[in-house]
Design a protein around this motif. Structure first.
Motif, mmCIF file in Angstrom:
data_model
loop_
_atom_site.group_PDB
_atom_site.id
_atom_site.type_symbol
_atom_site.label_atom_id
_atom_site.label_comp_id
_atom_site.label_asym_id
_atom_site.label_seq_id
_atom_site.Cartn_x
_atom_site.Cartn_y
_atom_site.Cartn_z
ATOM 1 N N LYS A 1 99.445 76.031 66.397
ATOM 2 C CA LYS A 1 100.129 75.123 65.477
ATOM 3 C C LYS A 1 101.481 74.813 66.081
ATOM 4 C CE LYS A 1 98.316 77.045 61.136
ATOM 5 N NZ LYS A 1 98.708 77.937 60.033
ATOM 6 N N PRO A 2 102.087 73.692 65.917
ATOM 7 C CA PRO A 2 101.471 72.507 65.303
ATOM 8 C C PRO A 2 100.416 71.890 66.228
ATOM 9 C CG PRO A 2 103.618 71.978 66.193
ATOM 10 C CD PRO A 2 103.439 73.438 66.395
ATOM 11 N N TRP A 3 99.406 71.404 65.636
ATOM 12 C CA TRP A 3 98.292 70.877 66.426
ATOM 13 C C TRP A 3 98.388 69.368 66.520
ATOM 14 C CZ3 TRP A 3 98.115 72.611 61.447
ATOM 15 C CH2 TRP A 3 97.733 71.681 60.475
ATOM 16 N N SER A 4 97.674 68.841 67.485
ATOM 17 C CA SER A 4 97.553 67.382 67.571
ATOM 18 C C SER A 4 96.206 67.034 66.937
ATOM 19 C CB SER A 4 97.614 66.948 69.038
ATOM 20 O OG SER A 4 96.674 65.942 69.278
ATOM 21 N N ASN A 5 96.227 66.116 66.005
ATOM 22 C CA ASN A 5 94.991 65.755 65.289
ATOM 23 C C ASN A 5 93.883 65.394 66.270
ATOM 24 O OD1 ASN A 5 96.271 66.190 62.939
ATOM 25 N ND2 ASN A 5 96.432 64.018 62.309
ATOM 26 N N ARG B 1 90.405 67.334 66.688
ATOM 27 C CA ARG B 1 89.123 66.650 66.443
ATOM 28 C C ARG B 1 88.172 66.931 67.600
ATOM 29 N NH1 ARG B 1 92.058 61.869 64.867
ATOM 30 N NH2 ARG B 1 92.162 61.759 62.598
ATOM 31 N N THR C 1 96.569 78.976 64.791
ATOM 32 C CA THR C 1 97.682 79.787 64.292
ATOM 33 C C THR C 1 99.006 79.386 64.934
ATOM 34 O OG1 THR C 1 98.396 82.052 63.924
ATOM 35 C CG2 THR C 1 97.339 81.606 66.012
ATOM 36 N N GLY C 2 100.057 79.588 64.190
ATOM 37 C CA GLY C 2 101.404 79.259 64.678
ATOM 38 C C GLY C 2 101.927 80.315 65.626
#
Lengths: 315, 585
Positions: A111-115, A119, A88-89
């Motif tokens: 959010k914003p997330w790091s891919n 993972r 969530t942001g």
């Protein structure tokens, strides 16, 4: 759950967000490794959950109609095995506390997330979900707080700098189980080295100590340990840390009613018993190491300190 | 009436002076005063006004005595003249003249005294009697003269007759004549002769004897007797005149008049004295009344004054209370505004964080994904790889930009501390950095920031409030610097119990009179609309609430330095909590 799982080896992940672009982005990232299902509202997600089973459920918090916590709470009821993650942001304080107590979420991802990190988080979640064992009885047994539980042998450590609070807590909990009181972390560690302690009931603010870190280190040392944290000054950031780095069982706001406290500690005791019997289940509450290098160093230091103390006593 | 009509007749400008009001009481007082003065005049006149000259009265009485004396002298002189048969009464004329003179004097002197009617009547009576007595005196004088002549004639005739008889020797006759002569002499000498019958008998005897001499004798005796009888008659008249009595009466009247007058004056004096005493008493009573009313007035005045002073004191106290209350109110208002501001900021940050983070989330994720995809792309030709590299570089920039946005949101969240606990151990260096980030746009490119952070312990505080303090001081510093300048921020542990934060600029500085007021709510040197004047008052209050101190050092043209000192340990109230955490190990 008698949900019909498609005959596929890939873990199943459900993403819930009211912003379709988020869902698209997530699908693109994870479609290669997981079987990805998306829902753009809480209601749609519940519908899907009733039909299919998932290993991991990832939800946004702020959504029209149904909040992420409400969805995850329902998901926990429908599919207790599934690992729950909040992405969530922004989540206000109440939502964050609820994420611990009601959603029993595995991680809280901003959010914003790091891919890359997402993972990794999802991977550990899938791993946790893969521990195929009998479901934890505590999770769905609300009558667990009725007395005469055989788990009364589980020792409880009360950690609070205020003596009066310690006495009150001991008075509340002491009838059913051994309760050990400590005013500081070191005192608590001493007690842990000499007594069998399965549940820690601790005040969040310990003088000069970083409790999330200490709990994390203790969990690392004894993964079946169950932590209940009390606080009079709730703080969203700390709550998130307690989720991600300590995987505490409950976060209760002071003042706590006796009934709620007793019930919570009973549940925690049962959870400890289950975890001791099925050590593989511990993976469901795998914790995350702090991300910043400095904090990592501190965490390692804390672990070393705990080990030193506990081993000195046992040696 | 006129006054009251004037007073009620519509608008009248306030007269410059006012006549005393003609109240019933004033009129009564005026009348009483007039009556009192009139009575006084009357009594004065009564006791002094009708008093004749006492000298004149005395002179009149003197004259009266003289008159009585003269009257007695006249009577005596007449008697004397009657006895001295041989000579003329000589002093009578002079006496008569003196009496006349005396009469005139008496008249004049009594006219001067203006005596009463009784005196006037007595005077008139006396004057009448005196005048008649004077005229009678003249007659009497002649009668006396005639009687003296007749008596002398008779003596001569008797001598002659006796001589004749001597020679004749008629003894009987001689005896008769001798008896006649002695009887006639006795008759002439006695004031009231009783031998008239004997004389007549003897005369008839003589007559009977005949003879010429004897007839002459008888004739002279008879003449003498007639004259004597006339004289006696006149004398009786003379003596019958009541001059002495009327003088006595006049005297008595005058004296009586004087006595009455005196009595009246005496009565007047007594009344005057009584009246004076009464007046004196009245004045005394009035004086006592006045004294009393003066002392009443004085007391009332004193009371009024003390009441006035009390009132002034009360007003001063009330004013002080009110201004304190106003200050408190202002401070509360300032705090309310500030907390409302912070609450709004928190809400806004919460909303903004969610609204920005959601698109940012997929945008950033997508950029990362695209970059991954691109990097995994099988190598094309040289040009293709070049474009790919360029695209990756651009995407890296995009990612960087999005990270910046994300950081900004985090900073906002950190600064507003939305949903964070109000108080907790906090490292002021973090707060300073957070505030620096927020006001970065005011500093960037213009003001060089020098950071000199010491190693600080986390102190118990309300981080959101201290962040506001730092931001406020930094913003002020940035605004004080016109053009390029330096902002120096330093922290250190000042002593065992305090940490210290210094924020110094080399801006325009402040005059001492401005420095005095900078921590008061709503005080601002900025133009209307540019500053609320709340900033530093809030700063002051926040530091005060943290049991800290804030000081300012400034010189115009040289810059300003704020020094904040905050306690390291919590207040003693929560010390038990801190100390009981002490471990025996």
């Amino acid at each position: 759950m008698n949900a019909t799982s498609p005959p596929t080896s890939q873990p199943r992940v459900l993403f819930i967000d009211d912003e379709p672009r988020v869902l698209i982005a997530l699908k693109v990232i994870f479609r290669d490794h997981y079987e990805v299902v998306t829902a753009n509202s809480g209601a749609a997600a519940i519908e899907i959950l009733q039909a299919q089973s998932f290993d991991v459920i990832v939800s946004d918090q702020r959504m029209p109609g149904m909040t992420g916590i409400e969805v995850l709470r329902e998901a926990r009821r429908l599919q207790p095995k599934a690992i729950r993650i909040l992405l969530t942001g922004y989540s206000d304080l109440n939502a964050t506390v609820d994420a611990i107590n009601e959603g029993e979420v595995f991680r809280f991802v901003a959010k914003p997330w790091s891919n890359e990190k997402l993972r990794a988080t999802l991977a550990s979640a899938v791993e946790a979900a893969a521990t195929d064992a009998p479901p934890l009885p505590a999770d769905a047994v609300p009558q667990a707080d009725t007395g005469s539980a055989p788990s009364s042998a589980v020792g409880v450590l009360v950690l609070d700098p205020d003596e009066q609070t310690r006495a009150t807590l001991k008075g509340t909990l002491g009838k059913e189980r051994p309760v050990y009181c400590a005013g500081s972390l070191d005192e608590g560690l001493n007690l842990m080295s000499t007594h069998r302690i399965g549940v820690i009931v601790s005040e969040l603010m310990l003088e000069g100590e970083d409790l999330p870190l200490a709990l994390g280190a203790l969990r690392r040392h004894d993964p079946s340990l169950v932590a209940v944290v009390l606080t009079s000054e709730a703080d969203a950031q700390r709550a998130i840390t307690l989720i991600n780095q300590s995987q505490i069982y409950r976060l209760l706001r002071k003042p706590v009613s006796d009934q709620l406290l007793r019930g919570t500690v009973n549940l925690a005791s049962q959870r400890f018993t289950t975890l001791t019997k099925h050590p593989e289940l511990v993976r469901r509450n795998e914790i995350e190491l702090p991300t910043e290098p400095a904090a990592q160093t501190v965490a390692v230091g804390m672990l070393a300190r705990i080990k030193r103390l506990l081993l000195r006593q046992t040696a | 009436m006129a006054l009251s009509r004037m007073a009620t007749g519509g608008y009248q400008p306030e007269p410059l002076f006012r006549l005393p009001e003609l109240s019933l009481r004033n009129v009564a007082l005026l009348i009483a005063a007039t009556l009192a003065i009139g009575l006084l005049a009357f009594l004065l006149r009564m006791s002094w006004g009708r008093a004749a000259d006492p000298a004149l009265q005395l002179a009149a009485l003197e004259q009266l005595s003289v008159a009585t004396q003269l009257d007695a002298s006249l009577d005596e002189s007449v008697e004397h003249a009657r006895l001295s048969l041989e000579s003329e009464p000589s002093g009578l004329d002079a006496l008569t003249q003196r009496i006349d003179a005396n009469r005139e004097t008496l008249k004049a002197s009594f006219a001067g005294t203006a005596a009463g009617p009784a005196v006037d009547a007595a005077l008139r009576e006396y004057l009448d009697a005196a005048q008649r007595k004077a005229s009678l005196t003249g007659t009497l004088k002649q009668r006396l003269g005639g009687f003296a002549d007749a008596f002398k004639t008779m003596q001569r005739q008797a001598d002659a007759a006796l001589g004749n008889l001597q020679s004749t020797g008629d003894a009987a006759l001689r005896n008769t004549v001798m008896s006649l002569v002695s009887a006639a002499t006795a008759y002439g000498i006695q004031s009231a002769p009783t031998n008239g019958a004997e004389l007549d008998q003897l005369l008839s005897k003589v007559d009977a004897a005949g003879g010429r001499t004897l007839a002459a004798l008888a004739k002279s005796v008879r003449a003498m007797r007639t004259s004597k009888q006339a004289l006696q008659h006149d004398l009786a008249d003379f003596h019958a005149l009541p001059t002495a009595a009327s003088l006595q009466k006049l005297r008595a009247a005058a004296l009586d008049y004087n006595r009455v007058q005196e009595l009246q004056r005496e009565r007047g004096r007594i009344m005057l004295a009584v009246y004076a005493a009464a007046l004196f008493l009245a004045f005394g009573a009035l004086a006592v009344g006045l004294r009393k009313s003066f002392s009443d007035l004085d007391r009332a005045n004193a009371q009024l004054q003390s009441a006035n002073e009390g009132l002034e004191q009360g007003i001063a106290e009330r004013t002080r209370d009110l201004s304190e209350a106003l200050d408190n109110l202002r401070m509360q208002q300032a705090q309310l505004i500030q907390s409302e501001k912070m609450a709004s900021l928190g809400q806004m940050v919460a909303g903004v964080a969610h609204e920005i983070n959601t698109p940012l989330g997929y945008a950033q994720s997508n950029v990362q994904t695209v970059r991954e995809v691109l990097s995994a792309m099988p190598g094309l030709d040289e040009r293709g790889r070049e474009s790919l590299g360029e695209a990756d570089m651009l995407l890296a920039d995009a990612e960087h930009g999005m990270e910046r946005i994300s950081e900004l949101v985090l900073t906002l969240k950190d600064f507003s501390r939305v949903d964070r606990s109000r108080t907790e151990p906090f490292n002021l260096n973090d707060g300073l950095d957070s505030a620096l980030k927020i006001c970065n746009n005011q500093l960037k490119g213009r003001i060089e920031v020098e950071r000199d952070y010491g190693e600080l312990p986390a102190i118990p505080c309300a981080p959101s409030e201290l962040n506001q303090v730092f931001l406020n001081l930094m913003t002020n510093a940035a605004q004080a610097i016109d053009g390029p300048g330096t902002l120096k921020i330093s922290t250190r542990v000042a002593d065992d119990d305090h940490v210290e934060v210094r924020i110094r600029d080399n801006g325009c500085g402040m005059e001492p009179d401005v420095q005095e007021h900078i921590f008061e709510p709503f005080f601002t040197t900025k133009a209307i609309g540019e500053g609320t004047g709340l900033g530093l008052s809030i700063v002051f209050r926040i530091i005060e609430n943290h049991r800290g101190r804030i000081a300012v050092q400034s010189a115009p043209g040289e810059g300003t330095e704020f020094v904040i000192s905050l306690p390291i340990r919590p207040a003693s109230g929560s010390a038990g909590r801190a100390t009981s955490g002490g471990s025996p190990t």
